[in-house]
Scaffold this motif. Structure first.
Motif, PDB file in Angstrom:
ATOM      1  N   UNK A   1       0.829  -1.208   0.000  1.00 35.43           N
ATOM      2  CA  UNK A   1       0.000   0.000   0.000  1.00 35.43           C
ATOM      3  C   UNK A   1       0.860   1.253   0.000  1.00 35.43           C
ATOM      4  N   UNK A   2       1.986   1.218   0.707  1.00 32.66           N
ATOM      5  CA  UNK A   2       2.874   2.381   0.701  1.00 32.66           C
ATOM      6  C   UNK A   2       3.367   2.684  -0.703  1.00 32.66           C
ATOM      7  N   UNK A   3       3.842   1.643  -1.396  1.00 33.53           N
ATOM      8  CA  UNK A   3       4.297   1.855  -2.765  1.00 33.53           C
ATOM      9  C   UNK A   3       3.136   2.260  -3.671  1.00 33.53           C
ATOM     10  N   UNK A   4       1.959   1.675  -3.439  1.00 30.42           N
ATOM     11  CA  UNK A   4       0.804   2.011  -4.263  1.00 30.42           C
ATOM     12  C   UNK A   4       0.364   3.451  -4.095  1.00 30.42           C
ATOM     13  N   UNK A   5       0.346   3.937  -2.853  1.00 27.50           N
ATOM     14  CA  UNK A   5      -0.064   5.320  -2.621  1.00 27.50           C
ATOM     15  C   UNK A   5       0.967   6.287  -3.176  1.00 27.50           C
ATOM     16  N   UNK A   6       2.253   5.955  -3.032  1.00 25.38           N
ATOM     17  CA  UNK A   6       3.288   6.786  -3.652  1.00 25.38           C
ATOM     18  C   UNK A   6       3.051   6.893  -5.155  1.00 25.38           C
ATOM     19  N   UNK A   7       2.756   5.765  -5.766  1.00 26.94           N
ATOM     20  CA  UNK A   7       2.526   5.749  -7.212  1.00 26.94           C
ATOM     21  C   UNK A   7       1.286   6.551  -7.588  1.00 26.94           C
ATOM     22  N   UNK A   8       0.218   6.420  -6.785  1.00 30.26           N
ATOM     23  CA  UNK A   8      -1.031   7.115  -7.092  1.00 30.26           C
ATOM     24  C   UNK A   8      -0.827   8.614  -7.084  1.00 30.26           C
ATOM     25  N   UNK A   9      -0.177   9.131  -6.060  1.00 32.89           N
ATOM     26  CA  UNK A   9       0.013  10.586  -5.986  1.00 32.89           C
ATOM     27  C   UNK A   9       0.940  11.079  -7.091  1.00 32.89           C
ATOM     28  N   UNK A  10       1.944  10.296  -7.431  1.00 34.16           N
ATOM     29  CA  UNK A  10       2.806  10.708  -8.525  1.00 34.16           C
ATOM     30  C   UNK A  10       2.046  10.709  -9.841  1.00 34.16           C
ATOM     31  N   UNK A  11       1.286   9.635 -10.102  1.00 37.26           N
ATOM     32  CA  UNK A  11       0.566   9.541 -11.364  1.00 37.26           C
ATOM     33  C   UNK A  11      -0.498  10.627 -11.484  1.00 37.26           C
ATOM     34  N   UNK A  12      -1.150  10.967 -10.373  1.00 34.63           N
ATOM     35  CA  UNK A  12      -2.117  12.068 -10.419  1.00 34.63           C
ATOM     36  C   UNK A  12      -1.438  13.362 -10.841  1.00 34.63           C
ATOM     37  N   UNK A  13      -0.259  13.610 -10.269  1.00 33.92           N
ATOM     38  CA  UNK A  13       0.468  14.830 -10.634  1.00 33.92           C
ATOM     39  C   UNK A  13       0.878  14.814 -12.094  1.00 33.92           C
ATOM     40  N   UNK A  14       1.330  13.674 -12.591  1.00 32.05           N
ATOM     41  CA  UNK A  14       1.763  13.583 -13.985  1.00 32.05           C
ATOM     42  C   UNK A  14       0.572  13.697 -14.933  1.00 32.05           C
ATOM     43  N   UNK A  15      -0.521  13.009 -14.621  1.00 31.39           N
ATOM     44  CA  UNK A  15      -1.689  13.040 -15.500  1.00 31.39           C
ATOM     45  C   UNK A  15      -2.286  14.441 -15.579  1.00 31.39           C
ATOM     46  N   UNK A  16      -2.176  15.211 -14.487  1.00 33.47           N
ATOM     47  CA  UNK A  16      -2.724  16.563 -14.497  1.00 33.47           C
ATOM     48  C   UNK A  16      -1.856  17.524 -15.292  1.00 33.47           C
ATOM     49  N   UNK A  17      -0.564  17.219 -15.419  1.00 35.47           N
ATOM     50  CA  UNK A  17       0.333  18.099 -16.154  1.00 35.47           C
ATOM     51  C   UNK A  17       0.607  17.602 -17.571  1.00 35.47           C
ATOM     52  N   UNK A  18      -0.026  16.473 -17.955  1.00 35.84           N
ATOM     53  CA  UNK A  18       0.106  15.958 -19.325  1.00 35.84           C
ATOM     54  C   UNK A  18      -1.221  15.351 -19.737  1.00 35.84           C
ATOM     55  N   UNK A  19      -1.417  15.236 -21.029  1.00 32.54           N
ATOM     56  CA  UNK A  19      -2.685  14.746 -21.550  1.00 32.54           C
ATOM     57  C   UNK A  19      -2.421  13.604 -22.542  1.00 32.54           C
ATOM     58  N   UNK A  20      -3.455  12.845 -22.810  1.00 30.25           N
ATOM     59  CA  UNK A  20      -3.327  11.729 -23.734  1.00 30.25           C
ATOM     60  C   UNK A  20      -3.203  10.408 -23.000  1.00 30.25           C
ATOM     61  N   UNK A  21      -3.144   9.331 -23.795  1.00 28.95           N
ATOM     62  CA  UNK A  21      -3.116   7.985 -23.239  1.00 28.95           C
ATOM     63  C   UNK A  21      -1.705   7.443 -23.060  1.00 28.95           C
ATOM     64  N   UNK A  22      -0.688   8.226 -23.420  1.00 27.01           N
ATOM     65  CA  UNK A  22       0.676   7.715 -23.347  1.00 27.01           C
ATOM     66  C   UNK A  22       1.123   7.507 -21.907  1.00 27.01           C
ATOM     67  N   UNK A  23       0.786   8.432 -21.003  1.00 31.15           N
ATOM     68  CA  UNK A  23       1.214   8.309 -19.610  1.00 31.15           C
ATOM     69  C   UNK A  23       0.592   7.086 -18.936  1.00 31.15           C
ATOM     70  N   UNK A  24      -0.737   6.866 -19.012  1.00 28.04           N
ATOM     71  CA  UNK A  24      -1.298   5.639 -18.419  1.00 28.04           C
ATOM     72  C   UNK A  24      -0.722   4.362 -19.022  1.00 28.04           C
ATOM     73  N   UNK A  25      -0.494   4.365 -20.333  1.00 25.18           N
ATOM     74  CA  UNK A  25       0.078   3.186 -20.974  1.00 25.18           C
ATOM     75  C   UNK A  25       1.487   2.916 -20.460  1.00 25.18           C
TER      76      UNK A  25
END
Length: 282
Positions: free
Chosen positions: A128-152
């Motif tokens: 869960x620690x690693x998962x929450x770290x990843x979630x907050x990072x991905x939220x920040x990245x997804x908000x500053x970039x658009x498209x399907x490349x980041x989730x992929x």
């Protein structure tokens, strides 16, 4: 795509190392029958991280524009803190991770009938620690970039991490993890510096930070964001063609402090020192 891929590869490997150590301990001590408890802990941790991420994403979608910018800034600041802590913690704790985990597992199995819950809790907290770290990072990245490349890229990194973790557990792969974590640690610090700079910009767009907004340089004509190279630099390093003074100060200031912390030998030596030598010093 490259940044989410590498971050999720590293995060996934950290979680895979912890789970692999626990699974190896169970196998070597004749307790392989308790592996279902490990899978339960993984399932609960992944479900919890996804629930938190979905909740934050849905909540932010309901915000007006200014509040969305503020939310983006807050998530970005939090992601910078999480990424920095992740790099420093892994740098200092990697050598003693196996010993600490096996000692905790021994204590868990000495707890009598409650050892099943203790084992589930250990796996849950680690993943869960690693998962929450990843979630907050991905939220920040997804908000500053658009498209399907980041989730992929994030999915590919996580999938590769799972395969590498399985290969490490079975002994069919030898990976120089120390070099890997050092190299990715430096890369993550550059990513975090870009996130911090972007969060400062989001604060300005939210109307909460209006200081030092003079443009330092303007590369809009020579390297705009809509070019492949500009888009690549923006996605990896948070590049902006016309950064302000506050953004440049945040970027460079963070890198100086983070690299100094990374190279500070005192805390790292204390963490990795044998317990006997610590007691002698104390």
């Amino acid at each position: 795509m490259l940044v989410p891929f590498l971050i999720m590869l590293r995060e996934g490997l950290e979680a895979a190392l912890v789970v692999g150590i626990i699974a190896s301990y169970l196998r070597q001590t004749g307790r392989a029958a308790w592996m279902p408890a490990v899978w339960i802990g993984i399932f609960l941790a992944v479900s919890f991280a996804l629930f938190v991420g979905a909740g934050l994403q849905f909540a932010s979608a309901e915000f007006p524009q200014r509040q969305q910018e503020l939310f983006e800034a807050i998530v970005g600041f939090f992601a910078v803190g999480v990424l920095t802590w992740m790099v420093l913690w892994m740098r200092r704790a990697a050598r003693g991770m196996r010993d600490e985990l096996t000692q905790a597992l021994d204590q868990a199995f000495r707890s009598g009938r409650r050892h099943t819950y203790a084992l589930i809790a250990m796996v849950f907290l680690a993943v869960a620690r690693e998962g929450l770290e990843s979630i907050f990072f991905l939220l920040a990245v997804f908000q500053q970039s658009h498209g399907a490349h980041a989730p992929l890229g994030a999915l590919l990194g996580l999938g590769l991490a799972a395969l590498i973790g399985l290969a490490l557990y079975r002994g069919s792969l030898r990976l120089p993890l120390g070099h890997f974590f050092r190299a990715t640690g430096l890369f993550i610090l550059l990513v975090a510096a870009g996130l911090l700079s972007g969060s400062v910009r989001a604060l300005h767009e939210a109307g909460l930070w209006n200081h030092a907004q003079q443009v330092v340089f303007d590369l809009s004509d020579s390297l705009p964001l809509d070019t492949p190279l500009g888009s690549l630099f923006s996605g990896i390093f948070g590049y902006q063609p016309a950064p302000t003074v506050s953004e440049v100060v945040a970027y460079l200031g963070y890198l100086l402090v983070a690299l100094w912390l990374l190279r500070t030998p005192s805390a790292r030596a204390y963490v990795t020192a044998p317990a006997s030598s610590r007691q002698e010093r104390d």
